[in-house]
Design a protein around this motif. Structure first.
Motif, PDB file in Angstrom:
ATOM      1  N   GLN A   1      33.153  41.669   5.324  1.00 34.21           N
ATOM      2  CA  GLN A   1      34.397  41.739   4.532  1.00 34.21           C
ATOM      3  C   GLN A   1      34.235  40.872   3.300  1.00 34.21           C
ATOM      4  O   GLN A   1      33.455  39.929   3.299  1.00 34.21           O
ATOM      5  CB  GLN A   1      35.596  41.165   5.305  1.00 34.21           C
ATOM      6  CG  GLN A   1      35.705  41.496   6.772  1.00 34.21           C
ATOM      7  CD  GLN A   1      35.201  40.338   7.617  1.00 34.21           C
ATOM      8  OE1 GLN A   1      35.193  39.196   7.179  1.00 34.21           O
ATOM      9  NE2 GLN A   1      34.776  40.638   8.828  1.00 34.21           N
ATOM     10  N   ASN A   2      35.022  41.141   2.280  1.00 30.40           N
ATOM     11  CA  ASN A   2      35.125  40.238   1.131  1.00 30.40           C
ATOM     12  C   ASN A   2      36.161  39.154   1.445  1.00 30.40           C
ATOM     13  O   ASN A   2      37.124  39.408   2.166  1.00 30.40           O
ATOM     14  CB  ASN A   2      35.520  41.001  -0.139  1.00 30.40           C
ATOM     15  CG  ASN A   2      34.398  41.899  -0.627  1.00 30.40           C
ATOM     16  OD1 ASN A   2      34.537  43.120  -0.690  1.00 30.40           O
ATOM     17  ND2 ASN A   2      33.262  41.316  -0.980  1.00 30.40           N
ATOM     18  N   ALA A   3      35.927  37.958   0.899  1.00 30.75           N
ATOM     19  CA  ALA A   3      36.776  36.788   1.200  1.00 30.75           C
ATOM     20  C   ALA A   3      37.588  36.394  -0.034  1.00 30.75           C
ATOM     21  O   ALA A   3      37.051  36.392  -1.150  1.00 30.75           O
ATOM     22  CB  ALA A   3      35.885  35.623   1.617  1.00 30.75           C
TER      23      ALA A   3
ATOM     24  N   LEU B   1      31.859  39.756  -9.046  1.00 26.71           N
ATOM     25  CA  LEU B   1      30.887  40.762  -8.622  1.00 26.71           C
ATOM     26  C   LEU B   1      29.513  40.376  -9.164  1.00 26.71           C
ATOM     27  O   LEU B   1      29.296  40.349 -10.373  1.00 26.71           O
ATOM     28  CB  LEU B   1      31.293  42.145  -9.136  1.00 26.71           C
ATOM     29  CG  LEU B   1      32.616  42.691  -8.595  1.00 26.71           C
ATOM     30  CD1 LEU B   1      32.859  44.106  -9.114  1.00 26.71           C
ATOM     31  CD2 LEU B   1      32.656  42.666  -7.063  1.00 26.71           C
ATOM     32  N   ASP B   2      28.618  40.048  -8.257  1.00 24.87           N
ATOM     33  CA  ASP B   2      27.231  39.780  -8.643  1.00 24.87           C
ATOM     34  C   ASP B   2      26.358  40.105  -7.434  1.00 24.87           C
ATOM     35  O   ASP B   2      26.835  40.744  -6.484  1.00 24.87           O
ATOM     36  CB  ASP B   2      27.067  38.337  -9.165  1.00 24.87           C
ATOM     37  CG  ASP B   2      27.415  37.286  -8.108  1.00 24.87           C
ATOM     38  OD1 ASP B   2      27.481  37.639  -6.907  1.00 24.87           O
ATOM     39  OD2 ASP B   2      27.617  36.119  -8.484  1.00 24.87           O
ATOM     40  N   ARG B   3      25.109  39.645  -7.455  1.00 28.21           N
ATOM     41  CA  ARG B   3      24.188  40.053  -6.386  1.00 28.21           C
ATOM     42  C   ARG B   3      24.454  39.357  -5.053  1.00 28.21           C
ATOM     43  O   ARG B   3      23.831  39.674  -4.049  1.00 28.21           O
ATOM     44  CB  ARG B   3      22.754  39.793  -6.831  1.00 28.21           C
ATOM     45  CG  ARG B   3      22.372  40.702  -7.973  1.00 28.21           C
ATOM     46  CD  ARG B   3      20.944  40.514  -8.404  1.00 28.21           C
ATOM     47  NE  ARG B   3      20.591  41.584  -9.320  1.00 28.21           N
ATOM     48  CZ  ARG B   3      19.362  41.857  -9.724  1.00 28.21           C
ATOM     49  NH1 ARG B   3      18.355  41.115  -9.308  1.00 28.21           N
ATOM     50  NH2 ARG B   3      19.133  42.862 -10.543  1.00 28.21           N
ATOM     51  N   ARG B   4      25.387  38.397  -5.058  1.00 24.15           N
ATOM     52  CA  ARG B   4      25.642  37.649  -3.824  1.00 24.15           C
ATOM     53  C   ARG B   4      26.637  38.330  -2.894  1.00 24.15           C
ATOM     54  O   ARG B   4      26.776  37.925  -1.740  1.00 24.15           O
ATOM     55  CB  ARG B   4      26.164  36.255  -4.172  1.00 24.15           C
ATOM     56  CG  ARG B   4      25.113  35.439  -4.880  1.00 24.15           C
ATOM     57  CD  ARG B   4      25.565  34.026  -5.086  1.00 24.15           C
ATOM     58  NE  ARG B   4      24.405  33.224  -5.473  1.00 24.15           N
ATOM     59  CZ  ARG B   4      24.349  31.914  -5.387  1.00 24.15           C
ATOM     60  NH1 ARG B   4      25.374  31.237  -4.944  1.00 24.15           N
ATOM     61  NH2 ARG B   4      23.260  31.270  -5.748  1.00 24.15           N
ATOM     62  N   ILE B   5      27.387  39.295  -3.415  1.00 24.33           N
ATOM     63  CA  ILE B   5      28.382  39.945  -2.544  1.00 24.33           C
ATOM     64  C   ILE B   5      28.336  41.463  -2.693  1.00 24.33           C
ATOM     65  O   ILE B   5      27.857  41.984  -3.700  1.00 24.33           O
ATOM     66  CB  ILE B   5      29.832  39.461  -2.820  1.00 24.33           C
ATOM     67  CG1 ILE B   5      30.334  39.919  -4.201  1.00 24.33           C
ATOM     68  CG2 ILE B   5      29.946  37.958  -2.662  1.00 24.33           C
ATOM     69  CD1 ILE B   5      31.850  39.855  -4.349  1.00 24.33           C
ATOM     70  N   LEU B   6      28.891  42.116  -1.671  1.00 19.50           N
ATOM     71  CA  LEU B   6      29.060  43.569  -1.771  1.00 19.50           C
ATOM     72  C   LEU B   6      30.302  43.852  -2.620  1.00 19.50           C
ATOM     73  O   LEU B   6      31.351  43.239  -2.394  1.00 19.50           O
ATOM     74  CB  LEU B   6      29.246  44.164  -0.373  1.00 19.50           C
ATOM     75  CG  LEU B   6      29.306  45.693  -0.392  1.00 19.50           C
ATOM     76  CD1 LEU B   6      27.905  46.263  -0.502  1.00 19.50           C
ATOM     77  CD2 LEU B   6      30.009  46.230   0.835  1.00 19.50           C
ATOM     78  N   PRO B   7      30.194  44.759  -3.598  1.00 17.89           N
ATOM     79  CA  PRO B   7      31.396  45.108  -4.355  1.00 17.89           C
ATOM     80  C   PRO B   7      32.320  45.969  -3.494  1.00 17.89           C
ATOM     81  O   PRO B   7      32.170  47.186  -3.410  1.00 17.89           O
ATOM     82  CB  PRO B   7      30.845  45.889  -5.562  1.00 17.89           C
ATOM     83  CG  PRO B   7      29.507  46.399  -5.130  1.00 17.89           C
ATOM     84  CD  PRO B   7      28.994  45.482  -4.053  1.00 17.89           C
ATOM     85  N   GLY B   8      33.241  45.328  -2.824  1.00  9.29           N
ATOM     86  CA  GLY B   8      34.091  46.010  -1.838  1.00  9.29           C
ATOM     87  C   GLY B   8      35.000  47.046  -2.485  1.00  9.29           C
ATOM     88  O   GLY B   8      35.611  46.782  -3.523  1.00  9.29           O
ATOM     89  N   VAL B   9      35.088  48.178  -1.857  1.00  8.54           N
ATOM     90  CA  VAL B   9      36.001  49.229  -2.330  1.00  8.54           C
ATOM     91  C   VAL B   9      37.454  48.775  -2.106  1.00  8.54           C
ATOM     92  O   VAL B   9      38.313  48.925  -2.976  1.00  8.54           O
ATOM     93  CB  VAL B   9      35.690  50.550  -1.596  1.00  8.54           C
ATOM     94  CG1 VAL B   9      36.826  51.550  -1.748  1.00  8.54           C
ATOM     95  CG2 VAL B   9      34.390  51.140  -2.132  1.00  8.54           C
ATOM     96  N   THR B  10      37.718  48.184  -0.960  1.00  4.20           N
ATOM     97  CA  THR B  10      39.077  47.716  -0.655  1.00  4.20           C
ATOM     98  C   THR B  10      39.492  46.620  -1.638  1.00  4.20           C
ATOM     99  O   THR B  10      40.653  46.536  -2.044  1.00  4.20           O
ATOM    100  CB  THR B  10      39.125  47.160   0.784  1.00  4.20           C
ATOM    101  OG1 THR B  10      38.367  48.020   1.624  1.00  4.20           O
ATOM    102  CG2 THR B  10      40.552  47.053   1.288  1.00  4.20           C
ATOM    103  N   ARG B  11      38.515  45.789  -2.018  1.00 11.27           N
ATOM    104  CA  ARG B  11      38.774  44.696  -2.968  1.00 11.27           C
ATOM    105  C   ARG B  11      39.327  45.228  -4.290  1.00 11.27           C
ATOM    106  O   ARG B  11      40.211  44.621  -4.890  1.00 11.27           O
ATOM    107  CB  ARG B  11      37.455  43.927  -3.188  1.00 11.27           C
ATOM    108  CG  ARG B  11      37.522  42.781  -4.183  1.00 11.27           C
ATOM    109  CD  ARG B  11      36.120  42.206  -4.380  1.00 11.27           C
ATOM    110  NE  ARG B  11      36.088  41.126  -5.346  1.00 11.27           N
ATOM    111  CZ  ARG B  11      36.035  41.299  -6.664  1.00 11.27           C
ATOM    112  NH1 ARG B  11      36.025  42.520  -7.158  1.00 11.27           N
ATOM    113  NH2 ARG B  11      35.995  40.259  -7.476  1.00 11.27           N
ATOM    114  N   ILE B  12      38.821  46.382  -4.746  1.00  5.79           N
ATOM    115  CA  ILE B  12      39.268  46.920  -6.047  1.00  5.79           C
ATOM    116  C   ILE B  12      40.767  47.231  -5.984  1.00  5.79           C
ATOM    117  O   ILE B  12      41.545  46.768  -6.815  1.00  5.79           O
ATOM    118  CB  ILE B  12      38.503  48.220  -6.415  1.00  5.79           C
ATOM    119  CG1 ILE B  12      36.988  47.974  -6.460  1.00  5.79           C
ATOM    120  CG2 ILE B  12      39.011  48.777  -7.744  1.00  5.79           C
ATOM    121  CD1 ILE B  12      36.169  49.252  -6.660  1.00  5.79           C
TER     122      ILE B  12
END
Ligand code: PDD
Length: 285
Positions: free
Chosen positions: A181-183, A197-208
């Motif tokens: 999950q994104n935090a 958004l960078d290489r350290r996290i998944l660009p979450g769809v829910t986050r958008i």
């Protein structure tokens, strides 16, 4: 849930077989998507397709399918009201095991299946999640949604052993994201802080969609990393993902967040997120 998709065919799950030489098995040379289904509708399919195509592009995997049609067909064939569609694409089969990739014309292995799950009704919404923190020892391309999930899986087991719900991972003392999950946090002065958004996290769809809802509620948003200490001092904390949607976090490393109960803004964000995704699509002729 009996009908699955494999390389162009919809077949009973017992008939779906893949090779032991598949690079997805041998090298985790594969990417995936998890799409939620609520009220029989795929949620945010276009954004999942965009992220899948980006993941494929980053790894130069040549795979084309009508992803949305596949997902929709599985919803229909399995009569899925609420749950998820799992879709995976690997670089395909290579009978001479080699770290180097096979020829680009090698057919990819594409499969998908449906899973029934209650997403909207979840007891965690009222009790909130309890989190511990651990170092983020994953590779440095967490922006690509690969099937290399062993570290995340180890962390889930640590959470379970510690009697909590999940782990937030940290690099250089900054929180990156949860195991799947994104935090996010909301500071005492009402600013929503979410890792850039960078290489350290998944660009979450829910986050958008979550950020859109938060902004339309009038919350200020800062896309930057935050420390564990900052999270512990926050008024609220929560996560976003396709399977948990928006879920409050009430404790980090034994320290209660806010009043130790799901935060007010978090609850509103979850409600407006649900209102958006549960709105039936417009009727088109
Ligand atoms: N995980 N970060 C990580 C590491 C994830 O694995 C996920 C999703 C997310 C949230 O992304 P999204 O909002 O697009 O679901 C963030 C899925 C649900 C999984 O692996 O099951």
């Amino acid at each position: 849930m009996h009908i699955v998709y494999l390389n162009g065919d919809y077949v009973p799950k017992s008939a779906a077989k893949i090779s032991i030489y598949d690079r997805g098995l041998l090298f985790s040379d594969a990417v995936y998507e998890v799409i939620s289904v609520i009220g029989g509708q795929l949620i945010d399919m276009e954004r999942h397709v965009a992220r899948l195509e980006r993941s494929l592009g980053e790894l130069s995997i040549n795979a084309f399918a009508d992803w949305a049609v596949v997902a929709q067909q599985l919803v229909a064939d399995n009569d899925l009201g609420e749950g998820l569609i799992y879709l995976q694409v690997s670089r395909g089969v290579m009978e001479e095991r080699d770290y180097r990739w096979p020829a680009p014309e090698t057919p990819p292995t594409i499969f998908a299946f449906a899973q029934k799950r209650s997403l909207v009704e979840n007891p965690m919404v009222t009790r909130g999640m309890r989190i511990i923190t651990r170092p983020d020892l994953r590779w440095q391309r967490c922006d690509i949604k690969t099937t290399q999930l062993l570290y995340a899986s180890l962390m889930k087991m640590e959470a379970e052993a510690a009697g909590v719900d999940d782990v937030w991972m940290t690099r250089d003392d900054l929180v990156t994201e949860g195991t799947s999950q994104n935090a996010h946090i909301i500071s005492q002065d009402g600013v929503l802080i979410s890792h850039q958004l960078d290489r350290r996290i998944l660009p979450g769809v829910t986050r958008i969609e979550m950020l859109e809802q938060a902004r339309s509620m009038g919350l200020a948003v800062e896309e930057r990393a935050f420390s564990i200490d900052e999270a512990k001092q926050a008024a609220e904390a929560f996560i976003s993902s396709s399977t948990l949607l928006i879920m409050p976090v009430v404790e980090i490393d034994g320290h209660p967040i806010g009043h130790g109960r799901p935060g007010e803004q978090t609850t509103k964000i979850r409600q407006s997120y649900l209102a958006v995704v549960q709105t039936p699509p417009p009727i088109t002729n």
